[in-house]
Design a protein around this motif. Structure first.
Motif, short mmCIF file in Angstrom:
data_model
loop_
_atom_site.label_atom_id
_atom_site.label_comp_id
_atom_site.label_asym_id
_atom_site.label_seq_id
_atom_site.Cartn_x
_atom_site.Cartn_y
_atom_site.Cartn_z
N UNK A 46 8.43 10.97 -2.96
CA UNK A 46 9.56 10.78 -2.57
C UNK A 46 9.98 10.68 -1.14
N UNK A 47 9.27 11.83 -0.44
CA UNK A 47 9.04 11.92 1.01
C UNK A 47 8.20 10.88 1.52
N UNK A 48 7.22 10.64 0.98
CA UNK A 48 6.16 9.47 1.35
C UNK A 48 6.96 8.13 1.60
N UNK A 49 7.70 7.69 0.51
CA UNK A 49 8.33 6.53 0.33
C UNK A 49 9.59 6.50 1.48
N UNK A 50 10.22 7.54 1.91
CA UNK A 50 11.25 7.57 2.71
C UNK A 50 10.69 7.59 4.19
N UNK A 51 9.38 7.81 4.20
CA UNK A 51 8.79 7.73 5.74
C UNK A 51 8.22 6.46 5.82
N UNK A 52 7.59 5.74 4.80
CA UNK A 52 6.86 4.53 4.69
C UNK A 52 7.11 3.72 3.49
N UNK A 53 7.77 2.96 3.22
CA UNK A 53 8.20 2.07 1.97
C UNK A 53 7.21 1.53 1.42
N UNK A 86 7.55 -2.94 -1.72
CA UNK A 86 8.17 -1.64 -0.97
C UNK A 86 8.93 -0.77 -2.14
N UNK A 87 9.00 0.54 -1.75
CA UNK A 87 9.72 1.04 -2.91
C UNK A 87 10.91 1.81 -1.91
N UNK A 88 12.00 2.26 -2.84
CA UNK A 88 13.22 3.10 -2.61
C UNK A 88 13.50 3.76 -3.37
N UNK A 89 14.08 4.84 -2.96
CA UNK A 89 14.54 6.02 -3.66
C UNK A 89 15.90 5.77 -4.30
#
Length: 178
Positions: free
Chosen positions: A76-83, A101-104
């Motif tokens: 989740x941290x990775x996705x928040x930093x780079x989707x 691209x991903x989102x939490x």
């Protein structure tokens, strides 16, 4: 921004956005559960890529996929930093690479809807736990090889590797998703 899959110019590749191809890509992906989700490691100063196995909760018809993860997790941290992510599936009949691209997504009702016995085995506190969230990957393109049968996929793979036989359908199909 659309992510594009690339292969060698010598490799036969079919690129399409035909709705039938989108449906075929969905069919191939839906036959597989466990994915390897690749993210850019947010704790790495050099942009190292990290892959993790995740169980797919939903394969949407437009190519998007949903997973359950912990909000406090490294993924989740990775996705928040780079989707930007890649989702890879593999079976005896097919290989799939989904770029997007991903989102939490913190949606309690959606977590409840997606919750399963499998989620219980890997995630604490049930769907009520606020740390349990949805990771949604919005697919831009999907590249897949095979999907019809083990033998057909093996023959197409051999055609591509050896350069022998009818090359027209030997390579992967790249589908631009809606």
């Amino acid at each position: 921004m659309t992510e594009h899959h690339d292969s060698s110019p010598a490799d036969p590749v079919t690129v399409t956005s035909d709705p039938d191809a989108v449906a075929k890509a969905h069919e191939v992906m839906s036959s597989m559960d466990i994915a390897m989700l690749t993210t850019v490691d947010s704790s790495s100063p050099d942009g190292r890529l990290t892959s993790r196995p995740l169980s797919t909760q939903v394969h949407e018809e437009d190519g998007d996929v949903l997973f359950l993860v912990r909000s406090s997790s490294a993924v989740a941290d990775d996705v928040r930093a780079n989707a930007h992510v890649n989702v890879a599936y593999s079976s005896r009949k097919a290989w799939v690479s989904l770029a997007g691209t991903a989102t939490v997504v913190d949606d309690r009702a959606l977590v409840q809807q997606l919750w399963s016995k499998g989620a219980d085995a890997f995630m604490e506190g049930g769907p009520e736990n606020p740390d349990n969230v949805v990771l949604k990957v919005n697919g831009d393109t999907v590249m897949y090889w095979g999907g019809d049968s083990l033998i057909g996929t093996a023959v197409d793979t051999l055609k591509m590797v050896t350069g022998k036989g009818d090359q027209e359908d030997a390579g992967p199909t790249v589908v631009e998703l809606p």
